[in-house]
Design a protein around this motif. Structure first.
Motif, PDB file in Angstrom:
ATOM      1  N   PRO A   3       0.878   7.213   3.909  1.00 23.65           N
ATOM      2  CA  PRO A   3       0.900   8.610   3.487  1.00 23.65           C
ATOM      3  C   PRO A   3       0.042   8.841   2.242  1.00 23.65           C
ATOM      4  O   PRO A   3      -0.304   7.901   1.523  1.00 23.65           O
ATOM      5  N   ILE A   4      -0.312  10.090   2.004  1.00 19.19           N
ATOM      6  CA  ILE A   4      -0.958  10.489   0.759  1.00 19.19           C
ATOM      7  C   ILE A   4      -0.077  11.547   0.097  1.00 19.19           C
ATOM      8  O   ILE A   4       0.830  12.090   0.715  1.00 19.19           O
ATOM      9  N   ALA A   5      -0.338  11.791  -1.177  1.00 23.82           N
ATOM     10  CA  ALA A   5       0.448  12.765  -1.942  1.00 23.82           C
ATOM     11  C   ALA A   5      -0.501  13.851  -2.446  1.00 23.82           C
ATOM     12  O   ALA A   5      -1.024  13.766  -3.559  1.00 23.82           O
ATOM     13  N   PRO A   6      -0.769  14.893  -1.641  1.00 21.76           N
ATOM     14  CA  PRO A   6      -1.783  15.888  -2.014  1.00 21.76           C
ATOM     15  C   PRO A   6      -1.534  16.544  -3.363  1.00 21.76           C
ATOM     16  O   PRO A   6      -2.478  16.822  -4.106  1.00 21.76           O
ATOM     17  N   ALA A   7      -0.270  16.784  -3.713  1.00 18.74           N
ATOM     18  CA  ALA A   7      -0.001  17.451  -4.990  1.00 18.74           C
ATOM     19  C   ALA A   7      -0.420  16.584  -6.169  1.00 18.74           C
ATOM     20  O   ALA A   7      -0.745  17.103  -7.245  1.00 18.74           O
ATOM     21  N   LEU A   8      -0.418  15.267  -5.998  1.00 19.40           N
ATOM     22  CA  LEU A   8      -0.781  14.344  -7.063  1.00 19.40           C
ATOM     23  C   LEU A   8      -2.179  13.777  -6.877  1.00 19.40           C
ATOM     24  O   LEU A   8      -2.653  12.991  -7.675  1.00 19.40           O
TER      25      LEU A   8
ATOM     26  N   PHE B 203      -3.196   0.088  -3.947  1.00 20.86           N
ATOM     27  CA  PHE B 203      -2.982  -1.269  -3.448  1.00 20.86           C
ATOM     28  C   PHE B 203      -2.439  -2.114  -4.598  1.00 20.86           C
ATOM     29  O   PHE B 203      -2.994  -2.097  -5.697  1.00 20.86           O
ATOM     30  N   PHE B 204      -1.371  -2.859  -4.329  1.00 17.65           N
ATOM     31  CA  PHE B 204      -0.823  -3.804  -5.306  1.00 17.65           C
ATOM     32  C   PHE B 204      -0.784  -5.180  -4.667  1.00 17.65           C
ATOM     33  O   PHE B 204      -0.317  -5.340  -3.534  1.00 17.65           O
ATOM     34  N   THR B 205      -1.295  -6.186  -5.382  1.00 18.34           N
ATOM     35  CA  THR B 205      -1.228  -7.561  -4.888  1.00 18.34           C
ATOM     36  C   THR B 205      -0.540  -8.433  -5.928  1.00 18.34           C
ATOM     37  O   THR B 205      -0.802  -8.318  -7.121  1.00 18.34           O
ATOM     38  N   THR B 206       0.334  -9.305  -5.462  1.00 20.72           N
ATOM     39  CA  THR B 206       1.047 -10.192  -6.383  1.00 20.72           C
ATOM     40  C   THR B 206       0.155 -11.315  -6.886  1.00 20.72           C
ATOM     41  O   THR B 206       0.429 -11.912  -7.923  1.00 20.72           O
TER      42      THR B 206
ATOM     43  N   VAL C 136       0.869  -1.179   0.000  1.00 14.74           N
ATOM     44  CA  VAL C 136       0.000   0.000   0.000  1.00 14.74           C
ATOM     45  C   VAL C 136       0.902   1.224   0.000  1.00 14.74           C
ATOM     46  O   VAL C 136       1.868   1.293   0.769  1.00 14.74           O
ATOM     47  N   TRP C 137       0.589   2.219  -0.859  1.00 11.78           N
ATOM     48  CA  TRP C 137       1.435   3.413  -0.950  1.00 11.78           C
ATOM     49  C   TRP C 137       0.629   4.581  -1.486  1.00 11.78           C
ATOM     50  O   TRP C 137      -0.504   4.416  -1.958  1.00 11.78           O
ATOM     51  N   PRO C 138       1.174   5.819  -1.459  1.00  9.21           N
ATOM     52  CA  PRO C 138       0.415   6.999  -1.875  1.00  9.21           C
ATOM     53  C   PRO C 138       0.063   6.968  -3.363  1.00  9.21           C
ATOM     54  O   PRO C 138       0.931   6.695  -4.209  1.00  9.21           O
ATOM     55  N   ALA C 139      -1.189   7.242  -3.688  1.00  8.48           N
ATOM     56  CA  ALA C 139      -1.601   7.331  -5.082  1.00  8.48           C
ATOM     57  C   ALA C 139      -0.816   8.435  -5.781  1.00  8.48           C
ATOM     58  O   ALA C 139      -0.540   9.491  -5.205  1.00  8.48           O
ATOM     59  N   GLY C 140      -0.429   8.177  -7.033  1.00 11.57           N
ATOM     60  CA  GLY C 140       0.289   9.162  -7.824  1.00 11.57           C
ATOM     61  C   GLY C 140       1.794   9.006  -7.785  1.00 11.57           C
ATOM     62  O   GLY C 140       2.496   9.634  -8.577  1.00 11.57           O
ATOM     63  N   LEU C 141       2.300   8.174  -6.878  1.00  8.68           N
ATOM     64  CA  LEU C 141       3.740   7.942  -6.793  1.00  8.68           C
ATOM     65  C   LEU C 141       4.081   6.546  -7.304  1.00  8.68           C
ATOM     66  O   LEU C 141       3.240   5.646  -7.273  1.00  8.68           O
ATOM     67  N   PRO C 142       5.318   6.326  -7.779  1.00  9.08           N
ATOM     68  CA  PRO C 142       5.713   4.979  -8.204  1.00  9.08           C
ATOM     69  C   PRO C 142       5.623   4.005  -7.032  1.00  9.08           C
ATOM     70  O   PRO C 142       5.819   4.395  -5.881  1.00  9.08           O
ATOM     71  N   ARG C 143       5.352   2.747  -7.326  1.00  9.35           N
ATOM     72  CA  ARG C 143       5.275   1.738  -6.273  1.00  9.35           C
ATOM     73  C   ARG C 143       6.644   1.563  -5.630  1.00  9.35           C
ATOM     74  O   ARG C 143       7.632   1.307  -6.314  1.00  9.35           O
ATOM     75  N   PRO C 144       6.732   1.697  -4.292  1.00  7.26           N
ATOM     76  CA  PRO C 144       8.029   1.581  -3.620  1.00  7.26           C
ATOM     77  C   PRO C 144       8.429   0.124  -3.424  1.00  7.26           C
ATOM     78  O   PRO C 144       7.599  -0.791  -3.508  1.00  7.26           O
ATOM     79  N   GLU C 145       9.707  -0.080  -3.134  1.00  9.00           N
ATOM     80  CA  GLU C 145      10.228  -1.431  -2.894  1.00  9.00           C
ATOM     81  C   GLU C 145      10.020  -1.806  -1.431  1.00  9.00           C
ATOM     82  O   GLU C 145      10.965  -2.024  -0.684  1.00  9.00           O
ATOM     83  N   VAL C 146       8.755  -1.866  -1.032  1.00 11.21           N
ATOM     84  CA  VAL C 146       8.402  -2.267   0.328  1.00 11.21           C
ATOM     85  C   VAL C 146       7.189  -3.181   0.230  1.00 11.21           C
ATOM     86  O   VAL C 146       6.534  -3.262  -0.818  1.00 11.21           O
ATOM     87  N   SER C 147       6.865  -3.860   1.320  1.00  6.42           N
ATOM     88  CA  SER C 147       5.643  -4.655   1.372  1.00  6.42           C
ATOM     89  C   SER C 147       4.879  -4.332   2.641  1.00  6.42           C
ATOM     90  O   SER C 147       5.459  -3.852   3.623  1.00  6.42           O
TER      91      SER C 147
END
Length: 341
Positions: free
Chosen positions: A45-50, A64-67, A17-28
């Motif tokens: 976090p959220i990304a208000p500018a995006l 949300f990304f699921t494998t 799970v990560w802020p919409a508008g940003l690239p998916r980070p290398e975390v789980s």
């Protein structure tokens, strides 16, 4: 502040799970390699500018990304606003404490001890009367709940005393294994919270901080960061890499020295901890470097499964935190924000 539950249709490698508008980070955020229903807390976090705000000035989109194929249930317990934008103009500030045990039903019978929870029971926990020194001004708690089931355990729910039980869950333990999950829970009548158990289980509750109105010394505010990997012991040996943690080992993590850009002014961290055990893991504990290990735990993996949990961990005098593992395991630490003056 979310609680994310996966109901997989097949083995699930991981969810992020990560802020919409940003690239998916290398975390789980969590893993369910055996396909079991699993929940984990997450401050996202959220990304208000995006992610433009709605008509109330609130941006709330996350990705949300699921494998693998899975249903997802997402519950919400709160949010962080800029001080000037908080609802009603009066937000809360955070006070971290060294992790402290509030309740353990394996102890003698009493308000913070036994007996074990019975099937379909609701128990009221007077948190501000516990030995952990939480003041009556607290309006919400940063908690870690653990069940030690006597049978397959459907779910546990925590909510403010005096309110109707919500249609949410805090954790699931359908395999009957010892299971922990973090939760930010508002305080109810007389500072208490209610806990509902679907099945027989012992119950352990730890606290690592509380939220209260501004004005008291030591108050902190939250600063989100794009989720970032602090350390991974599967990598080459180093301060934030290997080797694998041995059983009964204690290791320090100087978080402000990591690649994640966390300032030395940070007084507590919002983390996601993941263990990749080589066998049964009794427990992992995270706490401020420079203090004795507390009677508290962060997560359990007694079945040897890859297991994650969120944790708000106070910083030690030099900004470091300390980790203890009861058994051999790889340890991964991701960060999504910090608390500072």
């Amino acid at each position: 502040t979310l609680n994310v539950t996966v109901i997989p249709r097949e083995p699930l490698s991981y969810l992020t799970v990560w802020p919409a508008g940003l690239p998916r980070p290398e975390v789980s955020t969590l893993n369910s390699l055996d396909g079991r229903i699993k929940a984990t807390a997450a401050i996202v976090p959220i990304a208000p500018a995006l992610n433009p705000p709605d008509d109330r000035g609130i941006s709330k989109k996350v990705n949300f990304f699921t494998t693998n194929s899975t249903d997802i249930a997402v519950d919400m317990s709160g949010g962080f606003w800029r001080a000037q934008d908080s609802p009603g103009g009066q937000g809360l500030v955070f006070h971290p404490i060294t992790p402290c045990r509030v309740v353990d039903t394996r102890n003698p019978v009493g308000p913070f001890g036994g007996p074990a929870a019975a099937r379909l029971q609701t128990r009221t926990i007077p948190v501000t009367s516990s030995p952990c020194g939480i003041p009556s001004t607290a309006r919400a708690y940063s908690l870690n709940a653990t069940v030690v089931p006597g049978e397959p355990f459907s779910y546990l729910t925590m909510w403010p005393t005096g309110m109707t039980m919500p249609t949410v869950s805090t954790l699931n333990a359908l395999t009957g294994v010892v299971t922990a999950n973090a939760a930010i829970t508002p305080a109810g009548t007389n500072g208490a919270i209610d806990v509902f158990f679907t099945n027989n289980a012992h119950f352990v509750l730890d606290i690592n901080g509380y939220f209260a109105p501004p004005g008291q010394p030591g108050a902190l505010r939250f600063y989100p960061v794009t989720p970032c990997r602090i350390s991974d012991t599967r990598n080459a040996n180093g301060t934030f890499g290997g080797p694998i943690m041995a059983g009964q080992e204690t290791r320090d993590y100087p978080i402000p020295s990591s690649v994640c850009g966390i300032p030395s002014t940070a007084r507590a961290y919002s983390l996601s901890a993941t263990v990749v055990p080589t066998g049964a893991l009794g427990y992992l504990t995270l706490w401020p470097q420079g203090q004795p290990i507390p009677i508290a735990s962060t997560l359990n993996a007694v079945d040897g499964a890859i297991t994650s949990n969120a944790a708000i961990v106070p910083a030690g005098p030099t900004g470091a935190i300390r980790a203890f593992t009861s058994n051999q395991t790889h340890l991964i630490l991701d960060i999504n924000g910090y608390f500072a003056p």
